[in-house]
Design a protein around this motif. Structure first.
Motif, short mmCIF file in Angstrom:
data_model
loop_
_atom_site.label_atom_id
_atom_site.label_comp_id
_atom_site.label_asym_id
_atom_site.label_seq_id
_atom_site.Cartn_x
_atom_site.Cartn_y
_atom_site.Cartn_z
N ASN A 59 0.77 -1.07 0.20
CA ASN A 59 0.00 0.04 0.12
C ASN A 59 0.95 1.39 0.16
O ASN A 59 0.51 2.31 -0.70
CB ASN A 59 -0.99 -0.02 1.24
N TRP A 202 -9.54 -3.10 -3.95
CA TRP A 202 -8.37 -3.27 -3.09
C TRP A 202 -8.21 -4.28 -2.16
O TRP A 202 -7.23 -4.99 -2.12
CB TRP A 202 -8.61 -2.13 -1.99
N TRP A 299 -8.78 6.87 2.62
CA TRP A 299 -7.74 6.47 2.01
C TRP A 299 -6.81 7.53 1.40
O TRP A 299 -6.47 7.76 0.22
CB TRP A 299 -7.99 5.28 0.80
#
Length: 319
Positions: A59, A202, A299
């Motif tokens: 990530n 995701w 996010w």
């Protein structure tokens, strides 16, 4: 930051850092340090980047490479927290909590003999970062800047828009079989159950092909330990780190970053309490500060990477 003491590890035992947590070390062009090749080289300034629940070190990959390019004297340690990503195969002993996840990172840093100057944690990773500060020996050896991205020290408030309910997501993922035939099927099931397309896309990044006798098969499996993650999320909801924020160790500066569109996570009393801690910290030799990232939801590193980069950048200047 004193990473290990005799309570944490027997220094006579040689430990492979990859046996503690899976990690990547993203280094700037001017960094020559290597854990394997030259342990006598001066330690470069190091930052640790921690992901959230159901995430992984990947990530942070793009963002860390951007930081390393802009700040070539720095290196950035990205980890898969216990039960996540490649660390799931290491089968860490329970309990699976915020505190145990933080201790894993401290152990890894101790074996690597690295003392981070910056620790950045997103969501669950933010509480892990605060727990790291809480567990190390005090006073800290040098100033440490801790960034808590879109998370509060206490009550967890997740999901006001139908797309972000981690507990429900974890529960729903547990209904899938161990072997999965198609990422598309998983995505469609998630969307049909009410999760957003972004969340579905995701989540399926955690699917990998199963290898049989060294060859990849058509079946997929999750790379995380979902039972362990369920325990970790429960711990995230229950763990209260206000004591660290309201009694900041000398030499530590804690920065909270609130995403502008992530309103449901931030109660007015949380923000007021952080502002009170700001005033107290100045008097006691520590630091607490509140920031807002515009045009971003939870996010933050995906919604507004440029804005996040600008806010975090001053932590790496001067080296």
């Amino acid at each position: 930051m004193t990473m290990l003491d005799e309570r944490i590890a027997d220094r006579s035992i040689v430990v492979n850092p990859a046996d503690i947590l899976a990690y990547d070390l993203v280094q700037g062009a001017d960094v020559t340090w290597s854990y394997i090749l030259d342990k006598t080289a001066p330690q470069p300034p190091t930052a640790v980047l921690l992901h959230g629940i159901l995430g992984s070190r990947k990530n942070w990959g793009t963002f860390a490479r951007r930081l390393a390019k802009e700040f070539p004297k720095w290196q950035f340690l990205l980890v898969d927290l216990r039960c996540h990503g490649d660390s799931a195969s290491l089968r860490r002993k329970g309990p699976h909590t915020v505190a145990s996840a933080a201790l894993d990172v401290l152990k890894l840093l101790g074996v690597l003999k690295l003392t981070p100057r910056v620790v950045i944690g997103h969501s669950f990773g933010g509480k892990v970062a605060l727990s790291m500060v809480d567990q190390v020996a005090k006073p800290l050896a040098r100033p440490v800047r801790v960034w808590v991205l879109d998370a509060t020290p206490g009550n967890v408030r997740a999901g006001a828009d139908g797309d972000d309910h981690p507990a429900e997501l974890i529960s729903f993922l547990s209904t899938f079989p161990k072997e999965i035939s198609s990422k598309r099927d998983v995505m469609e099931a998630l969307i049909q159950h009410g999760f957003s397309k972004d969340v579905a896309q995701w989540v399926v990044t955690n699917l990998r092909q199963i290898e049989v006798n060294g060859a990849s098969s058509s079946s997929l499996h999750w790379v995380f330990d979902l039972n362990g993650i369920s325990d970790m999320y429960q711990s995230y909801e229950e763990t209260n780190m206000w004591k660290v924020v309201e009694d900041v160790p000398r030499g530590v500066h804690i920065d909270f970053l609130k995403a502008e569109r992530s309103l449901h996570r931030w109660a007015v009393e949380d923000i007021e309490r952080i502002h009170i801690a700001e005033e107290q910290a100045v008097e006691e030799g520590g630091g607490v500060e509140m920031h807002v990232l515009e045009d971003a939801g939870h996010w933050v590193h995906a919604d507004n990477p440029d804005g996040l980069f600008r806010i975090l950048s001053f932590s790496f200047q001067g080296f």
